[in-house]
Design an enzyme around this catalytic site. Structure first.
Site, PDB file in Angstrom:
ATOM      1  CB  SER A  85      -0.845  -0.017   1.280  1.00  0.00           C
ATOM      2  OG  SER A  85      -1.556   1.190   1.428  1.00  0.00           O
ATOM      3  CE1 TYR A 135      -4.710  -1.839   5.057  1.00  0.00           C
ATOM      4  CE2 TYR A 135      -3.632   0.254   4.578  1.00  0.00           C
ATOM      5  CZ  TYR A 135      -4.226  -0.923   4.146  1.00  0.00           C
ATOM      6  OH  TYR A 135      -4.334  -1.174   2.786  1.00  0.00           O
TER       7      TYR A 135
HETATM    8  N1  LIG Z   1      -8.529  -0.377  -2.080  1.00  0.00           N
HETATM    9  C1  LIG Z   1      -7.514   0.406  -1.803  1.00  0.00           C
HETATM   10  O1  LIG Z   1      -7.602   1.632  -1.924  1.00  0.00           O
HETATM   11  C2  LIG Z   1      -6.202  -0.203  -1.368  1.00  0.00           C
HETATM   12  C3  LIG Z   1      -5.065   0.631  -1.379  1.00  0.00           C
HETATM   13  C4  LIG Z   1      -3.839   0.083  -1.037  1.00  0.00           C
HETATM   14  C5  LIG Z   1      -3.750  -1.257  -0.704  1.00  0.00           C
HETATM   15  N2  LIG Z   1      -4.865  -2.045  -0.703  1.00  0.00           N
HETATM   16  C6  LIG Z   1      -4.687  -3.452  -0.384  1.00  0.00           C
HETATM   17  O2  LIG Z   1      -5.143  -4.225  -1.477  1.00  0.00           O
HETATM   18  C7  LIG Z   1      -5.517  -5.524  -1.026  1.00  0.00           C
HETATM   19  C8  LIG Z   1      -6.860  -5.892  -1.624  1.00  0.00           C
HETATM   20  O3  LIG Z   1      -7.850  -5.064  -1.052  1.00  0.00           O
HETATM   21  P1  LIG Z   1      -9.164  -4.554  -1.815  1.00  0.00           P
HETATM   22  O4  LIG Z   1      -9.074  -3.092  -1.903  1.00  0.00           O
HETATM   23  O5  LIG Z   1      -9.400  -5.361  -3.018  1.00  0.00           O
HETATM   24  O6  LIG Z   1     -10.241  -4.838  -0.664  1.00  0.00           O
HETATM   25  P2  LIG Z   1     -11.406  -5.908  -0.506  1.00  0.00           P
HETATM   26  O7  LIG Z   1     -11.933  -5.718   0.861  1.00  0.00           O
HETATM   27  O8  LIG Z   1     -12.344  -5.813  -1.658  1.00  0.00           O
HETATM   28  O9  LIG Z   1     -10.640  -7.301  -0.647  1.00  0.00           O
HETATM   29  C9  LIG Z   1      -9.916  -7.896   0.390  1.00  0.00           C
HETATM   30  C10 LIG Z   1     -10.302  -9.355   0.421  1.00  0.00           C
HETATM   31  O10 LIG Z   1      -9.501 -10.037   1.404  1.00  0.00           O
HETATM   32  C11 LIG Z   1     -10.336 -10.997   2.028  1.00  0.00           C
HETATM   33  N3  LIG Z   1      -9.819 -11.358   3.340  1.00  0.00           N
HETATM   34  C12 LIG Z   1      -9.790 -10.580   4.453  1.00  0.00           C
HETATM   35  N4  LIG Z   1      -9.282 -11.279   5.471  1.00  0.00           N
HETATM   36  C13 LIG Z   1      -8.987 -12.518   5.022  1.00  0.00           C
HETATM   37  C14 LIG Z   1      -8.437 -13.680   5.600  1.00  0.00           C
HETATM   38  N5  LIG Z   1      -8.112 -13.709   6.895  1.00  0.00           N
HETATM   39  N6  LIG Z   1      -8.251 -14.769   4.823  1.00  0.00           N
HETATM   40  C15 LIG Z   1      -8.597 -14.757   3.522  1.00  0.00           C
HETATM   41  N7  LIG Z   1      -9.129 -13.680   2.907  1.00  0.00           N
HETATM   42  C16 LIG Z   1      -9.328 -12.580   3.650  1.00  0.00           C
HETATM   43  C17 LIG Z   1     -11.698 -10.295   2.142  1.00  0.00           C
HETATM   44  O11 LIG Z   1     -12.754 -11.223   2.330  1.00  0.00           O
HETATM   45  C18 LIG Z   1     -11.774  -9.583   0.793  1.00  0.00           C
HETATM   46  O12 LIG Z   1     -12.388 -10.395  -0.175  1.00  0.00           O
HETATM   47  C19 LIG Z   1      -5.487  -5.460   0.506  1.00  0.00           C
HETATM   48  O13 LIG Z   1      -4.304  -6.070   0.976  1.00  0.00           O
HETATM   49  C20 LIG Z   1      -5.480  -3.980   0.787  1.00  0.00           C
HETATM   50  O14 LIG Z   1      -4.875  -3.675   2.025  1.00  0.00           O
HETATM   51  C21 LIG Z   1      -6.097  -1.547  -1.017  1.00  0.00           C
END
Ligand SMILES: NC(=O)c1ccc[n+]([C@@H]2O[C@H](COP(=O)([O-])OP(=O)(O)OC[C@H]3O[C@@H](n4cnc5c(N)ncnc54)[C@H](O)[C@@H]3O)[C@@H](O)[C@H]2O)c1
Length: 255
Positions: A141, A154
């Site tokens: 991130s 986080y």
């Molecule tokens: N969306 C953003 O703006 C953003 C920015 C930077 C980084 N990220 C990172 O990107 C990655 C994907 O996030 P996203 O934005 O697609 O969010 P999202 O919430 O749509 O997807 C995250 C997924 O991880 C799954 N998950 C959570 N805990 C879990 C566990 N213990 N075991 C298995 N699966 C689990 C959730 O069910 C969900 O489907 C994450 O690591 C997040 O921190 C997101």
């Protein structure tokens, strides 16, 4: 079809970036292990494919060692190998100031965002060593570099994930395993749009101050993941790729 018959394991495959990755890799000919905690969500990611026979769901919690061990055994039992691991699953924290964060919430976030990628790597790496080739991409991130994108748990977890990326590169790079990280900015997924917390700052305001002036699309993260983890990215080891529309470099204001 540059991933023809390669086996790609994606965590958090039931929504957001993970769902886009299932589409991207299956579209490039891979066999996709769609890993997630909620069966209905990973089922839906596979159902949306034009070639659903390329993917299989695996229900697992990345923070639980026995669940990870069983899942990797099942994937290798099914396809015989794992070429790519994408540690994508992650959760936000509550954005509370550190002195009010419960130890329980701190541990919940660290166990998924940092211990999860460690456990997945721990159980996948022996297979990649046997294959003498493999690629791991950790979804980190902007919070791997700066504060304020999350709360203390986080931000600490995503800083830690870059450390894990670099250490794994050091330990396994010369053995054929490439390990890299992607550091997205604000991406239009359920996490960022709804956040699961009322404390999520209004990101639209921050986004309009970045050079790109828009949200990142999950498909853009998926395409970068496919580039990095494939043969085109063969010279890339231990790197962290920022994909944020210029937020970190040139945002006029932090959110
Ligand atoms: N969306 C953003 O703006 C953003 C920015 C930077 C980084 N990220 C990172 O990107 C990655 C994907 O996030 P996203 O934005 O697609 O969010 P999202 O919430 O749509 O997807 C995250 C997924 O991880 C799954 N998950 C959570 N805990 C879990 C566990 N213990 N075991 C298995 N699966 C689990 C959730 O069910 C969900 O489907 C994450 O690591 C997040 O921190 C997101």
């Amino acid at each position: 079809m540059d991933y023809e018959n390669k086996v790609v394991a994606i965590t958090g495959a039931g929504s957001g970036m993970g769902r886009a990755m299932v589409q991207e890799f299956a579209g490039r000919g891979a066999f996709v292990a769609a890993i997630g905690r909620t069966q209905s969500k990973i089922d839906e990611s596979v159902r949306l494919l034009s070639n659903p026979e390329r993917a299989k769901t695996f229900r697992a919690d990345v923070s639980v060692e026995s669940s990870v061990a069983k899942t990797i055994e099942q994937i290798v039992g099914h396809w015989g190998r794992i070429d790519v691991l994408v540690n994508n699953a992650g959760v936000l924290d509550t954005y509370e100031p550190a002195h009010t964060v419960s130890l329980e919430d701190w541990e919940r976030v660290l166990s998924i965002n940092l211990t999860g990628p460690f456990l997945m790597s721990k159980y996948v790496i022996p297979h990649m060593l046997r294959q003498e080739k493999g690629s791991i991409v950790n979804i980190a991130s902007l919070s791997s570099f700066s504060a304020a994108g999350g709360g203390s748990a986080y931000t600490a977890s995503k800083h830690g994930l870059l450390g894990l990326t670099r250490q794994l590169c050091f330990e396994y790079g010369a053995k054929g395993i490439r390990v890299n990280a992607i550091c997205p900015g604000a991406t239009a997924t359920p996490m960022a749009l709804h956040g699961g917390t009322d404390a999520l700052p209004d990101m639209n305001e921050g986004i309009m101050k970045t050079p790109a002036q828009r949200w990142c699309r999950p498909e853009e993260i998926a395409r970068l993941t496919a580039f990095l983890s494939g043969d085109e990215g063969d010279f890339v080891h231990g790197s962290s790729f920022v994909i944020d529309g210029g937020w970190l470099t040139a945002a006029r204001d932090a959110f």
